[in-house]
Design a protein around this motif. Structure first.
Motif, PDB file in Angstrom:
ATOM      1  N   GLN A 279       0.802  -1.300  -0.083  1.00  0.00           N
ATOM      2  CA  GLN A 279      -0.004   0.005  -0.186  1.00  0.00           C
ATOM      3  C   GLN A 279       0.803   1.273  -0.045  1.00  0.00           C
ATOM      4  OE1 GLN A 279      -2.237  -0.277   3.414  1.00  0.00           O
ATOM      5  NE2 GLN A 279      -4.088  -1.163   2.661  1.00  0.00           N
ATOM      6  N   ALA A 280       0.269   2.301  -0.555  1.00  0.00           N
ATOM      7  CA  ALA A 280       1.004   3.676  -0.450  1.00  0.00           C
ATOM      8  C   ALA A 280      -0.281   4.796   0.005  1.00  0.00           C
ATOM      9  CB  ALA A 280       1.660   4.105  -1.710  1.00  0.00           C
ATOM     10  N   PHE A 281       0.016   5.507   1.121  1.00  0.00           N
ATOM     11  CA  PHE A 281      -0.796   6.445   1.376  1.00  0.00           C
ATOM     12  C   PHE A 281      -1.534   7.303   0.147  1.00  0.00           C
ATOM     13  CE2 PHE A 281       0.891   5.707   5.783  1.00  0.00           C
ATOM     14  CZ  PHE A 281      -0.319   5.140   6.284  1.00  0.00           C
ATOM     15  N   ASN A 282      -2.630   7.538   0.013  1.00  0.00           N
ATOM     16  CA  ASN A 282      -3.345   8.421  -1.264  1.00  0.00           C
ATOM     17  C   ASN A 282      -3.366   9.600  -0.331  1.00  0.00           C
ATOM     18  OD1 ASN A 282      -4.528   9.785  -2.944  1.00  0.00           O
ATOM     19  ND2 ASN A 282      -5.675   8.010  -3.589  1.00  0.00           N
ATOM     20  N   PHE A 283      -2.561  10.460  -0.413  1.00  0.00           N
ATOM     21  CA  PHE A 283      -2.995  11.960   0.325  1.00  0.00           C
ATOM     22  C   PHE A 283      -3.774  12.747  -0.672  1.00  0.00           C
ATOM     23  CE2 PHE A 283       1.409  10.553   2.419  1.00  0.00           C
ATOM     24  CZ  PHE A 283       0.612  10.391   3.498  1.00  0.00           C
ATOM     25  N   ALA A 292     -17.247  18.457  -5.286  1.00  0.00           N
ATOM     26  CA  ALA A 292     -17.540  17.268  -5.977  1.00  0.00           C
ATOM     27  C   ALA A 292     -16.620  16.916  -7.215  1.00  0.00           C
ATOM     28  CB  ALA A 292     -18.981  17.208  -6.467  1.00  0.00           C
ATOM     29  N   ALA A 293     -16.182  18.084  -8.155  1.00  0.00           N
ATOM     30  CA  ALA A 293     -15.402  17.966  -8.942  1.00  0.00           C
ATOM     31  C   ALA A 293     -14.055  17.260  -8.558  1.00  0.00           C
ATOM     32  CB  ALA A 293     -15.230  19.189  -9.973  1.00  0.00           C
ATOM     33  N   GLU A 294     -13.325  18.157  -7.594  1.00  0.00           N
ATOM     34  CA  GLU A 294     -12.069  17.855  -7.239  1.00  0.00           C
ATOM     35  C   GLU A 294     -12.151  16.254  -6.401  1.00  0.00           C
ATOM     36  OE1 GLU A 294      -9.357  19.320  -7.163  1.00  0.00           O
ATOM     37  OE2 GLU A 294      -9.991  21.437  -7.621  1.00  0.00           O
ATOM     38  N   PHE A 295     -13.270  15.903  -5.834  1.00  0.00           N
ATOM     39  CA  PHE A 295     -13.140  14.611  -5.008  1.00  0.00           C
ATOM     40  C   PHE A 295     -13.156  13.707  -6.238  1.00  0.00           C
ATOM     41  CE2 PHE A 295     -12.994  16.211  -1.116  1.00  0.00           C
ATOM     42  CZ  PHE A 295     -13.711  15.297  -0.061  1.00  0.00           C
ATOM     43  N   ARG A 296     -14.073  13.941  -7.420  1.00  0.00           N
ATOM     44  CA  ARG A 296     -14.144  12.889  -8.357  1.00  0.00           C
ATOM     45  C   ARG A 296     -12.925  12.896  -9.112  1.00  0.00           C
ATOM     46  NH1 ARG A 296     -18.893  11.754 -13.252  1.00  0.00           N
ATOM     47  NH2 ARG A 296     -17.456  10.484 -14.323  1.00  0.00           N
ATOM     48  N   SER A 297     -12.263  13.961  -9.290  1.00  0.00           N
ATOM     49  CA  SER A 297     -11.003  13.957 -10.146  1.00  0.00           C
ATOM     50  C   SER A 297      -9.917  12.849  -9.652  1.00  0.00           C
ATOM     51  CB  SER A 297     -10.399  15.187 -10.251  1.00  0.00           C
ATOM     52  OG  SER A 297      -9.161  15.253 -10.894  1.00  0.00           O
ATOM     53  N   VAL A 298      -9.728  13.282  -8.289  1.00  0.00           N
ATOM     54  CA  VAL A 298      -8.870  12.273  -7.195  1.00  0.00           C
ATOM     55  C   VAL A 298      -9.266  11.010  -7.677  1.00  0.00           C
ATOM     56  CG1 VAL A 298      -8.137  11.894  -4.774  1.00  0.00           C
ATOM     57  CG2 VAL A 298      -8.198  14.262  -5.786  1.00  0.00           C
ATOM     58  N   VAL A 299     -10.483  10.507  -7.250  1.00  0.00           N
ATOM     59  CA  VAL A 299     -10.918   9.044  -7.204  1.00  0.00           C
ATOM     60  C   VAL A 299     -10.486   8.649  -8.587  1.00  0.00           C
ATOM     61  CG1 VAL A 299     -12.841   7.486  -7.292  1.00  0.00           C
ATOM     62  CG2 VAL A 299     -12.599   9.498  -5.549  1.00  0.00           C
ATOM     63  N   ASP A 300     -10.876   9.169  -9.760  1.00  0.00           N
ATOM     64  CA  ASP A 300     -10.732   8.773 -10.961  1.00  0.00           C
ATOM     65  C   ASP A 300      -9.136   8.332 -11.414  1.00  0.00           C
ATOM     66  OD1 ASP A 300     -13.361   8.691 -11.739  1.00  0.00           O
ATOM     67  OD2 ASP A 300     -13.340  10.383 -12.512  1.00  0.00           O
ATOM     68  N   SER A 301      -8.127   9.559 -11.000  1.00  0.00           N
ATOM     69  CA  SER A 301      -6.942   9.339 -11.350  1.00  0.00           C
ATOM     70  C   SER A 301      -6.280   8.331 -10.352  1.00  0.00           C
ATOM     71  CB  SER A 301      -6.135  10.536 -11.298  1.00  0.00           C
ATOM     72  OG  SER A 301      -6.192  11.108  -9.795  1.00  0.00           O
TER      73      SER A 301
END
Length: 519
Positions: A279-283, A292-301
């Protein structure tokens, strides 16, 4: 794919602030052991313990003076063995911190290095001659993460590198003896039965061989965003491939978890390739603003890049180094509502989640600590302009109406607790169905039971602006409203839980709220 870590719920225990077993105002291993049942009740799969090794405590124990013992303030090796055995009886795995980038300046290795100018002991660390007349200038322009230069001069005229405090000299991982000694450290704890390691500053152990200037000021601002000659060098992966072979030689799926910062998600994913760490922490989610846009972008990438190497993502909203989510998301009632919604959103994502102690209580950052109480080296090294990280490290409230709130027998804790934390205590919240604590417990139980949750895939459903709706099969929907106003959603299923703890679902989702639905 198998692997308990792929969708584990890991609870971070900051040992000094979790529970005090001997009444001296400091948390300790006996205190942790006595409170482990809380974590099993909450729904954790594993516990991560911050450093408890002998240390002068220049940086909260991350300045280690002996990697194979317990600091007397935290107990003994026997206390650790008792804690580990009790955790295993409760079905909890235990991860311990390992600190490979640096040691304490009181470590015997460094003491020997100081006493041996020109000798092989000095090559364990990064000693260099200075620049300018008589070597009076540091060897390069590298800056400490804690502020100021990353070099300190010793009496014989040489300088040593410390990317953190001067009391934390950096090791030279190009020295084979350093690598061999750390394998012995890992084996010492693996032989005792630990289930894995959280690896501090995993990205930092190898430096560019030329130690070149950066030409930059405020270098720490590039952490996770740009390239630095002392972080995320390609050769670092040789170290973790070697460690992985050691982990795999033990039964029971022992793991390594990287605290790693890299300039791109693709470079971060390299730490969790099949022959490296687990594992590596996803900061990235931790750093994302409430959007919403920022959270979705992080999840997708994040999902895309970890999928390329066959790993899962590790979701993190807080830890002992960052401001608590309640405060980061706005503070007060608004911040608490958003923090609850963000937690349920993260619990619904594919992969593993980490919960920093106190998040399940909705604790805010303590912003008004007295100056004389602050202990984080950032406070002094910044000229007392940066309050540092003490505000997220205040001891937990367990029960009662006044400090120390059941933390221990001493009314004076190592950092003072706010006098109004009684309503936030574990005991107070266990009795309220709508509390943050019971919301966490309900969601984590559902996460364990529902076949759609944990490891796997997701797809996004169409949703109004400021709303994210994700679908996981079989039969699970998570909707989060990042806006301030309620929205009406036409979604299938019945309510499993809501971050605001309202037990009904009419199709209307209030602002800053997450709802879980099952077909």
């Amino acid at each position: 794919m198998s692997g308990w870590w792929r969708d584990a719920v890991v609870y971070q225990v900051y040992v000094r602030s979790f529970a005090d077993g001997n009444g001296d105002g400091d948390g300790d291993l006996a205190g942790v052991r006595a409170r482990l049942a809380h974590l099993a009740w909450l729904g954790a799969d594993a516990v991560w313990l911050t450093p408890f090794y002998p240390s002068p405590m220049a940086d909260g124990g991350y300045d280690v003076a002996d990697h194979c013992d317990v600091d007397p303030r935290f107990g003994t090796l026997s206390d650790f063995d008792d804690l580990l055995a009790h955790a295993h009886r409760l079905g909890l795995r235990v991860l311990v911190d390992v600190v490979p980038n640096h040691t304490s300046d009181r470590h015997p290795w460094f003491t020997e290095a100081l006493a041996s100018p020109g000798g092989p002991a000095r090559d364990r660390y990064l000693f260099r001659d200075g620049r300018g007349p008589d070597g009076e200038e540091p060897p390069n322009d590298w800056e400490s993460v804690f502020g100021g230069p990353a070099w300190t001069r010793v009496p014989d005229g040489q300088w040593y590198l410390h990317l953190f405090a001067p009391e934390q000299p950096d090791l030279n991982w190009r020295n084979p003896q350093v690598r061999a000694d750390f394998r012995k450290v890992l084996a010492f704890w693996l032989d005792r039965g630990v289930d894995g390691f959280r690896i501090d500053v995993a990205h930092g152990v190898i430096k560019h061989p030329d130690l070149p200037d950066t030409g930059l000021r405020e270098q720490i601002s590039l952490l996770g965003r740009g390239e630095l000659p002392y972080f995320d060098q390609d050769e670092v992966h040789e170290v973790y491939r070697d460690w992985r072979r050691l982990f795999d030689s033990y039964a029971g799926e022992r793991i390594g978890v990287a605290e790693a910062w890299a300039s791109t998600p693709q470079r971060l994913a390299r730490y969790v390739r099949p022959d490296e760490l687990h594992q590596a922490f996803n900061f990235a989610l931790l750093e994302a603003p409430w959007s919403a846009a920022e959270f979705r972008s992080v999840v997708d990438s994040s999902l895309a890049t970890t999928a390329e190497v066959g790993a899962t993502t590790t979701w993190v909203l807080g830890n002992h180094d960052v401001q608590r989510p309640v405060t980061r998301y706005g503070g007060g009632a608004v911040g608490l509502r958003r923090a609850r919604a963000a937690a349920l959103f993260s619990f619904a994502l594919p992969g593993s989640v980490y919960v920093h102690q106190g998040e399940e209580l909705g604790l805010p950052e303590v912003l008004d600590l007295p100056d004389e109480a602050r202990q984080d080296p950032i406070w002094e090294r910044s000229g007392r302009t940066d309050p540092g990280r003490d505000g997220c490290r205040v001891p937990l409230p367990w029960n009662g109406d006044e400090p120390p709130f059941g933390f221990g027998a001493s009314p004076a804790t190592w950092l003072p607790q706010p006098p109004d934390w009684g309503a936030l205590s574990v005991a107070a919240q266990r009795d309220r169905a709508d509390s943050v604590l019971n919301t966490y417990r309900t969601a984590l139980a559902l996460r364990m039971e529902h076949p759609a949750l944990g490891d796997g895939a997701l797809r996004w459903l169409d949703a109004p602006q400021d709303v994210l709706v994700l679908r996981r099969e079989p039969g699970f929907t998570c909707a989060t409203n990042f806006g301030a106003d309620p929205v009406r959603l036409d979604l299938p299923g019945h309510l499993l839980c809501r971050s605001d703890a309202v037990p009904t679902w009419t199709g209307e989702l209030p602002g800053a709220t997450t709802a879980w639905l099952a077909d």
